[in-house]
Design a protein around this motif. Structure first.
Motif, PDB file in Angstrom:
ATOM      1  N   GLU A 158     -12.587  -0.801   4.348  1.00  0.00           N
ATOM      2  CA  GLU A 158     -12.766   0.752   3.595  1.00  0.00           C
ATOM      3  C   GLU A 158     -11.834   0.789   2.485  1.00  0.00           C
ATOM      4  OE1 GLU A 158     -10.523   4.455   5.149  1.00  0.00           O
ATOM      5  OE2 GLU A 158     -10.923   3.400   7.162  1.00  0.00           O
ATOM      6  N   ARG A 159     -12.007   1.618   1.427  1.00  0.00           N
ATOM      7  CA  ARG A 159     -11.246   1.710   0.399  1.00  0.00           C
ATOM      8  C   ARG A 159      -9.942   2.431   0.792  1.00  0.00           C
ATOM      9  NH1 ARG A 159     -13.524  -0.825  -3.649  1.00  0.00           N
ATOM     10  NH2 ARG A 159     -15.794  -0.760  -3.835  1.00  0.00           N
ATOM     11  N   ALA A 160      -8.691   2.136   0.866  1.00  0.00           N
ATOM     12  CA  ALA A 160      -7.624   2.800   1.131  1.00  0.00           C
ATOM     13  C   ALA A 160      -6.977   3.676   0.457  1.00  0.00           C
ATOM     14  CB  ALA A 160      -6.424   1.585   1.536  1.00  0.00           C
ATOM     15  N   GLN A 161      -6.472   4.794   0.956  1.00  0.00           N
ATOM     16  CA  GLN A 161      -5.817   6.180   0.040  1.00  0.00           C
ATOM     17  C   GLN A 161      -4.547   6.199   0.438  1.00  0.00           C
ATOM     18  OE1 GLN A 161      -7.940   9.661   1.250  1.00  0.00           O
ATOM     19  NE2 GLN A 161      -9.736   8.699   2.167  1.00  0.00           N
TER      20      GLN A 161
ATOM     21  N   GLU B  32       1.272  -9.588  -4.827  1.00  0.00           N
ATOM     22  CA  GLU B  32       1.704  -9.010  -6.053  1.00  0.00           C
ATOM     23  C   GLU B  32       0.818  -9.425  -7.436  1.00  0.00           C
ATOM     24  OE1 GLU B  32       3.828  -6.701  -8.410  1.00  0.00           O
ATOM     25  OE2 GLU B  32       4.694  -7.008  -6.453  1.00  0.00           O
ATOM     26  N   SER B  33       0.355 -10.767  -7.292  1.00  0.00           N
ATOM     27  CA  SER B  33      -0.452 -11.029  -8.416  1.00  0.00           C
ATOM     28  C   SER B  33      -2.032 -11.239  -8.235  1.00  0.00           C
ATOM     29  CB  SER B  33       0.143 -12.557  -8.994  1.00  0.00           C
ATOM     30  OG  SER B  33       0.134 -13.284  -7.780  1.00  0.00           O
ATOM     31  N   SER B  34      -2.419 -10.725  -7.036  1.00  0.00           N
ATOM     32  CA  SER B  34      -3.844 -10.773  -6.757  1.00  0.00           C
ATOM     33  C   SER B  34      -4.229  -9.506  -6.046  1.00  0.00           C
ATOM     34  CB  SER B  34      -4.048 -11.840  -5.800  1.00  0.00           C
ATOM     35  OG  SER B  34      -5.092 -12.077  -5.303  1.00  0.00           O
ATOM     36  N   ASN B  35      -5.631  -9.089  -6.485  1.00  0.00           N
ATOM     37  CA  ASN B  35      -6.258  -8.182  -5.675  1.00  0.00           C
ATOM     38  C   ASN B  35      -6.870  -8.673  -4.336  1.00  0.00           C
ATOM     39  OD1 ASN B  35      -6.375  -5.562  -6.537  1.00  0.00           O
ATOM     40  ND2 ASN B  35      -7.781  -5.885  -8.219  1.00  0.00           N
TER      41      ASN B  35
ATOM     42  N   GLY C  15     -13.170  -8.724  -3.278  1.00  0.00           N
ATOM     43  CA  GLY C  15     -13.961  -7.655  -4.341  1.00  0.00           C
ATOM     44  C   GLY C  15     -13.376  -6.175  -3.965  1.00  0.00           C
ATOM     45  N   LEU C  16     -12.683  -6.147  -2.840  1.00  0.00           N
ATOM     46  CA  LEU C  16     -11.971  -4.670  -2.678  1.00  0.00           C
ATOM     47  C   LEU C  16     -10.779  -4.823  -3.563  1.00  0.00           C
ATOM     48  CD1 LEU C  16     -12.109  -2.174  -0.863  1.00  0.00           C
ATOM     49  CD2 LEU C  16     -10.496  -3.345   0.934  1.00  0.00           C
ATOM     50  N   SER C  17     -10.746  -3.509  -4.247  1.00  0.00           N
ATOM     51  CA  SER C  17      -9.366  -3.529  -5.141  1.00  0.00           C
ATOM     52  C   SER C  17      -8.326  -2.881  -4.438  1.00  0.00           C
ATOM     53  CB  SER C  17      -9.892  -2.858  -6.472  1.00  0.00           C
ATOM     54  OG  SER C  17     -10.386  -1.679  -6.387  1.00  0.00           O
ATOM     55  N   LYS C  18      -7.212  -2.955  -5.028  1.00  0.00           N
ATOM     56  CA  LYS C  18      -5.990  -2.514  -4.531  1.00  0.00           C
ATOM     57  C   LYS C  18      -5.959  -0.921  -4.858  1.00  0.00           C
ATOM     58  CE  LYS C  18      -2.332  -4.872  -5.000  1.00  0.00           C
ATOM     59  NZ  LYS C  18      -0.934  -5.513  -5.686  1.00  0.00           N
ATOM     60  N   PRO C  19      -5.402   0.011  -3.861  1.00  0.00           N
ATOM     61  CA  PRO C  19      -5.407   1.365  -4.443  1.00  0.00           C
ATOM     62  C   PRO C  19      -4.767   1.920  -5.422  1.00  0.00           C
ATOM     63  CG  PRO C  19      -5.172   1.111  -1.738  1.00  0.00           C
ATOM     64  CD  PRO C  19      -5.001  -0.365  -2.576  1.00  0.00           C
ATOM     65  N   GLN C  20      -5.260   2.573  -6.301  1.00  0.00           N
ATOM     66  CA  GLN C  20      -4.875   3.018  -7.550  1.00  0.00           C
ATOM     67  C   GLN C  20      -4.109   4.260  -7.817  1.00  0.00           C
ATOM     68  OE1 GLN C  20      -4.439   0.686 -10.076  1.00  0.00           O
ATOM     69  NE2 GLN C  20      -5.161  -0.844  -8.568  1.00  0.00           N
TER      70      GLN C  20
ATOM     71  N   GLY D  94       1.795 -16.472   3.153  1.00  0.00           N
ATOM     72  CA  GLY D  94       2.416 -15.901   1.867  1.00  0.00           C
ATOM     73  C   GLY D  94       3.433 -14.899   1.929  1.00  0.00           C
ATOM     74  N   VAL D  95       3.580 -14.460   0.791  1.00  0.00           N
ATOM     75  CA  VAL D  95       4.594 -13.104   0.758  1.00  0.00           C
ATOM     76  C   VAL D  95       3.679 -12.023   0.283  1.00  0.00           C
ATOM     77  CG1 VAL D  95       6.501 -12.297  -0.390  1.00  0.00           C
ATOM     78  CG2 VAL D  95       6.682 -14.527   0.136  1.00  0.00           C
ATOM     79  N   TYR D  96       3.315 -10.890   0.999  1.00  0.00           N
ATOM     80  CA  TYR D  96       2.733  -9.757   0.634  1.00  0.00           C
ATOM     81  C   TYR D  96       3.706  -8.776  -0.056  1.00  0.00           C
ATOM     82  CZ  TYR D  96      -0.682 -12.030   3.534  1.00  0.00           C
ATOM     83  OH  TYR D  96      -1.782 -13.046   4.173  1.00  0.00           O
ATOM     84  N   SER D  97       3.125  -8.014  -1.149  1.00  0.00           N
ATOM     85  CA  SER D  97       3.958  -7.199  -1.681  1.00  0.00           C
ATOM     86  C   SER D  97       3.843  -5.626  -1.370  1.00  0.00           C
ATOM     87  CB  SER D  97       3.839  -7.070  -3.282  1.00  0.00           C
ATOM     88  OG  SER D  97       2.542  -6.765  -3.514  1.00  0.00           O
ATOM     89  N   ALA D  98       2.734  -5.522  -0.805  1.00  0.00           N
ATOM     90  CA  ALA D  98       2.319  -3.995  -0.272  1.00  0.00           C
ATOM     91  C   ALA D  98       1.212  -4.070   1.023  1.00  0.00           C
ATOM     92  CB  ALA D  98       1.657  -3.412  -1.413  1.00  0.00           C
ATOM     93  N   VAL D  99       1.101  -3.008   1.380  1.00  0.00           N
ATOM     94  CA  VAL D  99       0.309  -2.885   2.544  1.00  0.00           C
ATOM     95  C   VAL D  99      -0.396  -1.443   2.764  1.00  0.00           C
ATOM     96  CG1 VAL D  99       2.273  -2.153   3.965  1.00  0.00           C
ATOM     97  CG2 VAL D  99       0.129  -3.139   5.148  1.00  0.00           C
ATOM     98  N   SER D 100      -1.702  -1.247   2.779  1.00  0.00           N
ATOM     99  CA  SER D 100      -2.435  -0.050   3.215  1.00  0.00           C
ATOM    100  C   SER D 100      -2.894  -0.076   4.630  1.00  0.00           C
ATOM    101  CB  SER D 100      -3.592  -0.067   2.200  1.00  0.00           C
ATOM    102  OG  SER D 100      -3.289  -0.169   0.814  1.00  0.00           O
TER     103      SER D 100
END
Length: 520
Positions: A235-238, A185-188, A125-130, A222-228
């Motif tokens: 917490e919601r990453a900045q 990449e393809s998932s939140n 439910g935590l979404s990727k930073p935008q 698995g393979v991760y495309s990004a990291v916060s």
């Protein structure tokens, strides 16, 4: 009169008392037999934690000791609520941290899940930073406004199976981020792991210094495309960093190139000596370099044009280095205090190490006024084959000697009109100091990048395997061309080693000038 007890009633009473005592010891004084220590800690936390949210919203907990995943579901009665941060358990021994809820969090969107087997947490439910720069050439403040740590590039470390972020940190703060949020990449869906900070060596006492932020991965994650990077689990990453993976099929594959040169300091102070840059690139190409990685803080338009020419030819990778701190300026006011040594040099060097570690068999670290010169061979690869044929060494340390630019040349080549017009300092200046500096003092290196964990400006700080070979000055030296502006020093001996490259260097530089349309 003495009271009389019926034997059956007395036996029943004793049985009840003994039974209650045993149950108390089992339930209160002992953890359930099936529950591991970490699970017991989480069970105790869930049993004792109750947060009141605006006197109307509560966290409801459930726990099943035999399940692999323990789920804490957080409900709400209002759309968004303010929750005070509350620490609920000691995490020093188990690598766990309290779940903390922040203000303006939508409670029904947060679901914290802890996996006791892997030690990982997830936050469905935590979404990727935008709307955050997802660029590998941007410094990102990990938490807006605190200026504690700035992250730059994120790289997958194949041999240690972790994500390594090159960063700059305030060396004096104790308030540091603790967690990595890993995104696919393809998932939140996000996976959370504990982060570790490794400070780079060689900080020179400034407020800020280079550092690594490392995020361990699971073998089957698995393979991760990004990291916060965050201060708390969910917490919601900045910030968000795109993870760079090596462009190879297998870690045992040999890179196509032999040598990639990392310029050891960013172009700075609006760098404008284009002729010096051209000589440096072409001379190193003659020695064996197939590619160059150059970091840019500030440079002139003409230098940018020169770099674009090399980039177009596939010879240079240019990395912008917009470090957001007080750096070296000239002239420098008395009240001015640099926040970091030499434009964050250690962080930049280690960024180049991990950015380019799979691009060539060897990386070479030198400045624009330095050249690693083999004395008995023509090229670097010939030097290595002669001195380390089985490639056992992690690095080759070349000791420094200064060639003073304020001294007369001492060689007839300095009178050559073409050499003068091209300002080829390596051919014009052949007088050197008698002193050869000790190893690791102003030394520069050629390294096998897969054997090195951390680099410094003049030495290897962390090796994974192999050892240093301190090169005998008879076999190779670092030629360092500098003007000390000290006329009282007497000129030293003449060293004409560079003249063996004269024809090749002049020809290469003239061709590049012609390609750029430059006159000389």
């Amino acid at each position: 009169m003495m009271a009389r007890f019926h034997p059956k009633r007395l036996a029943a009473s004793i049985f009840v008392i003994v039974g209650l005592t045993s149950m108390y010891k089992f339930i209160i004084l002992r953890p359930p037999l099936d529950i591991q220590p970490t699970q017991k800690l989480l069970l105790d936390t869930i049993k004792t934690t109750s947060l009141a949210l605006d006197n109307s919203v509560h966290l409801k907990h459930s726990f099943e000791p035999r399940q692999t995943n323990q789920t804490v579901t957080q409900h709400k009665q209002s759309a968004a609520v303010h929750v005070n941060k509350t620490e609920t358990r000691n995490d020093r021994n188990f690598g766990l941290n309290p779940i903390k809820v922040h203000e303006d969090v939508h409670m029904d969107a947060i679901k914290v899940r802890f996996d006791s087997k892997t030690g990982l947490m997830s936050c469905p439910g935590l979404s990727k930073p935008q709307n955050i720069p997802n660029d590998t050439q941007v410094f990102q403040e990990l938490r807006k406004g605190d200026r504690l740590i700035f992250g730059f590039g994120a790289y997958y470390d194949v041999r240690r199976n972790l994500i390594r972020i090159t960063a700059i940190q305030d060396a004096h703060t104790a308030n540091r981020p603790k967690f990595c949020q890993l995104w696919k990449e393809s998932s939140n869906d996000v996976t959370v792991t504990k982060m570790r900070i490794e400070r780079n060596q060689g900080g020179h006492g400034n407020r800020y210094n280079g550092a690594f932020l490392t995020c361990p991965l699971q073998e089957d994650g698995g393979v991760y495309s990004a990291v916060s990077i965050t201060f708390e689990e969910c917490e919601r990453a900045q910030n968000i960093f795109s993870i760079q993976y090596p462009q190879i099929d297998d870690i045992s594959d040999e890179p196509a190139n032999d040598f990639n040169v990392c310029l050891e300091a960013p172009l700075n102070l609006n760098y404008s000596r284009y002729y010096e840059l051209i000589e440096w690139i072409e001379m190193n190409r003659i020695l064996g370099a197939s590619h160059f990685t150059i970091y840019n803080h500030t440079s002139s338009n003409l230098v940018k044009t020169v770099l674009e020419s090399y980039i177009k030819d596939g010879i240079v990778t240019l990395v912008q280095w917009p470090i957001p701190l007080r750096v070296h300026i000239w002239p420098q006011p008395k009240s001015y205090v640099e926040e970091i040594h030499y434009y964050g040099q250690t962080a930049m060097i280690n960024d180049c190490l991990y950015r380019m570690r799979h691009s060539a068999k060897y990386l070479v670290f030198v400045d624009l006024d330095e050249f690693i010169i083999p004395k008995k061979t023509q090229t670097w690869i010939e030097f290595i084959k002669e001195n380390d044929p089985k490639r056992r060494m992690g690095g080759y340390v070349f000791r420094n000697v200064f060639f003073r630019k304020e001294w007369d040349s001492g060689s007839a080549i300095s009178n050559d009109q073409t050499v003068q017009k091209l300002k080829l300092v390596t051919l014009m200046k052949t007088k050197k100091e008698t002193k050869i500096w000790p190893p690791y003092q102003r030394s520069k290196l050629i390294i096998d990048p897969l054997k090195i964990k951390e680099m410094g400006a003049h030495q290897i700080w962390g090796e994974k395997s192999g050892a240093d070979l301190v090169v005998d000055p008879k076999d190779g030296l670092l030629h360092h061309y500098r003007n000390w502006e000290n006329p009282s020093d007497l000129p030293g001996p003449v060293d004409e080693t560079m003249l063996k490259y004269k024809d090749d260097l002049i020809d290469a530089v003239i061709k590049r000038y012609a390609k750029l349309g430059l006159n000389y």
